[in-house]
Each structure stands twice: as C-alpha cells, then as structure tokens.
Write a protein that holds these residues in place. Sequence first.
Motif, mmCIF file in Angstrom:
data_model
loop_
_atom_site.group_PDB
_atom_site.id
_atom_site.type_symbol
_atom_site.label_atom_id
_atom_site.label_comp_id
_atom_site.label_asym_id
_atom_site.label_seq_id
_atom_site.Cartn_x
_atom_site.Cartn_y
_atom_site.Cartn_z
ATOM 1 N N ASP A 13 1.073 -1.284 0.275
ATOM 2 C CA ASP A 13 -0.229 -0.049 -0.152
ATOM 3 C C ASP A 13 1.317 0.683 -0.143
ATOM 4 O OD1 ASP A 13 0.533 -1.183 2.914
ATOM 5 O OD2 ASP A 13 -1.017 0.276 3.395
ATOM 6 N N ILE A 130 1.010 -4.169 4.744
ATOM 7 C CA ILE A 130 -0.046 -3.219 5.097
ATOM 8 C C ILE A 130 -0.106 -2.800 6.391
ATOM 9 C CG2 ILE A 130 -2.319 -2.467 4.452
ATOM 10 C CD1 ILE A 130 -3.090 -4.684 2.608
ATOM 11 N N PHE A 131 0.521 -0.888 6.250
ATOM 12 C CA PHE A 131 0.898 -0.834 6.945
ATOM 13 C C PHE A 131 -0.502 -0.041 7.174
ATOM 14 C CE2 PHE A 131 5.550 -0.496 6.914
ATOM 15 C CZ PHE A 131 5.770 -1.650 7.640
ATOM 16 N N GLY A 132 -0.777 0.370 5.910
ATOM 17 C CA GLY A 132 -2.336 1.421 6.127
ATOM 18 C C GLY A 132 -1.728 2.785 6.076
ATOM 19 N N GLY A 133 -1.466 3.165 7.648
ATOM 20 C CA GLY A 133 -1.114 4.327 7.434
ATOM 21 C C GLY A 133 0.295 4.544 7.760
#
Lengths: 167, 167
Positions: A13, A130-133
């Motif tokens: 992401d 995925i880290f998202g933020g």
Amino acid sequence: MMKIIMMMAMTADGKIAKNDNHFPNWTSKEDKAMFAKITKEHRAVLMGDKTFWTFPVPLPERLNVVFTLENNPPKIEGVKWVSGEPEKVLEELEEMGYNSAVLGGGCYLNTLFLRKKLIDEIILTIEPKIFGGGLSLFNENVNIDLELLEAKKINNQSIMLRYKVLY
Amino acid sequence: MMKIIMMMAMTADGKIAKNDNHFPNWTSKEDKAMFAKITKEHRAVLMGDKTFWTFPVPLPERLNVVFTLENNPPKIEGVKWVSGEPEKVLEELEEMGYNSAVLGGGCYLNTLFLRKKLIDEIILTIEPKIFGGGLSLFNENVNIDLELLEAKKINNQSIMLRYKVLY
C-alpha cells in the motif's frame, strides 16, 4: 550532471515506514542485499537526517551524505553532513569524483529532489505487507509520469520495479 | 462466507486518487478491462458513495452495492444502497445468491473491511505515475502480512499484483 537513483522499499500500500522513527528492518533480505549492492556501486547515499538516525550505524563502505538543518551535527566517520540547495550538494559531490548517487529517503528529501527534477530513476521494492497509515514515498502533490524499465521478482514474495522519471 | 476481493489501481507511490472527487480515468485501458472482466465474473461491486459519485453512471451489468450514510439516497437502476455493519450487508448479498464480490474502494471502506478481516484477496494494478499526495489504499494504521499469489504485466507499463491477505 550527477545521475540520481531514488531507491525505496515500500509495502503493497505504498508506505515506506510506520512513522519517522521506524527503522526499515521489515524489508526482505533480498531487498537489503540489492540496496547494499547498488549503493556500493554508486558509492554515495543521500538521505535526510531522520532517515539516517533510524540506522544503528552509518552505511558502511559508502559515503553517507546526510541532509540536516542542525548547526553542529556530530562528526561521524563515513558521514558527510550537508545542507542547503540539493543542486549545490550534487555539484560538490561531482567535484569529489562522484558521477551518481542513490537517494534513500525519507519522503521530505524525496519530494524536494523530485520537485527539482533531480531524480533520474526510481527503484522500488514492493514487500508483501500493509501498514495502512504511515509515510509515503513523497509528501506533496505532484503529477509525474514514469516509464517502467524493469520489473522482476527478487524472491517469491517481493517485486522490484525500476522506472525512469519523465519530467 | 462471501469471498471478498479488493481491487484497486494505484500509482507507483501507492495513491488511488488525488482527492475524493478524482475520477479514476488515469488508469490504463488494460486495467479498466481487467476490472470490468473480474467484477462481471463476481457480479457485485462494493464501494463507498464518494467513490460511486466519481463515476458518470453506475457500473453496468453488475450490482453496484453502495455504502452510504444518507437517509434517502436516490433510486438508481443497478444500485443497491446499503448502510450499517458490512457483515450484515454481506449476509444479505449471500441470501440474494452472491458468493463473492469485489471491493472497489475508497480508502474508508477498504479500511473498514480490512479491520473486520473481510478481505480475502487484494488485486493491485500499479500504473507508471506519481501523485505524491492524495488518497492511499487505507487510511488507518494496520499491520497485515500478505502472500503474493501472482505478479504479471498487463501491458508494457502496468503491473498487476494479486495477494492473499494473511490475518
């Protein structure tokens, strides 16, 4: 003109770190080996001081060219502290005999170099996470086209993409 | 349980749009064709209303399942307005005869589905562009591992990556 290759590992992401202090030890060993190989070929790595301070020690066998706003950064072997206009820094490196260098983040320095059209190539490793933020590759709006030069798996989970930047 | 496949096109720096109103017309025709093919196979596309309203018309030949907080959304052919818990919405779709659906953004809905562990697979197309700022795939911190199932070029510039989500 110095050839500048921006080289970053990111999650699927598009995140390069969870936060400013996040040491990039979550990348694959193949990515670390590729980064070491390519940066040693170019002999110099440009980075911001926040990125530099996430490392336990300076990158060995390469000149660590670290952008900082501090007035009296500590003397460290293998580290060249720099400030001011990137163009001047690159001129100085050229005078020192460097024809190319790797830009290794973080997002503030990446953005500065991109805005000034100083990045010739971008090499990305996409890791299966995925880290998202977190931090992206850049931190300001731009609208740049790339040309894909190469895409390959560096292990069975990680993809390397190499792009030319079309300004 | 319904199988949910999140499917998004992104720039090389992981952005899915420049802002909330940015219609995704910057992607390659091969990505658009792949999105059409896969969503028609699954027959239903889940999306948030902000994403839906960036489209000129509802996606044809598929059920547009649009999450909204509005009380009286307009009646539109091919559109099923939904609200509340995603699990309930998926149960209802299952009762209607759907076994799977594609989740097509935006980042708020993607994050909600990921947090609830409802996304089984993620299909990403990486287009040769940089937006710098803009919207990411997700908008909250998470820490999820993926398993790369497939990586291929869909044209000479665009890469498709297909991942299984490992919760």
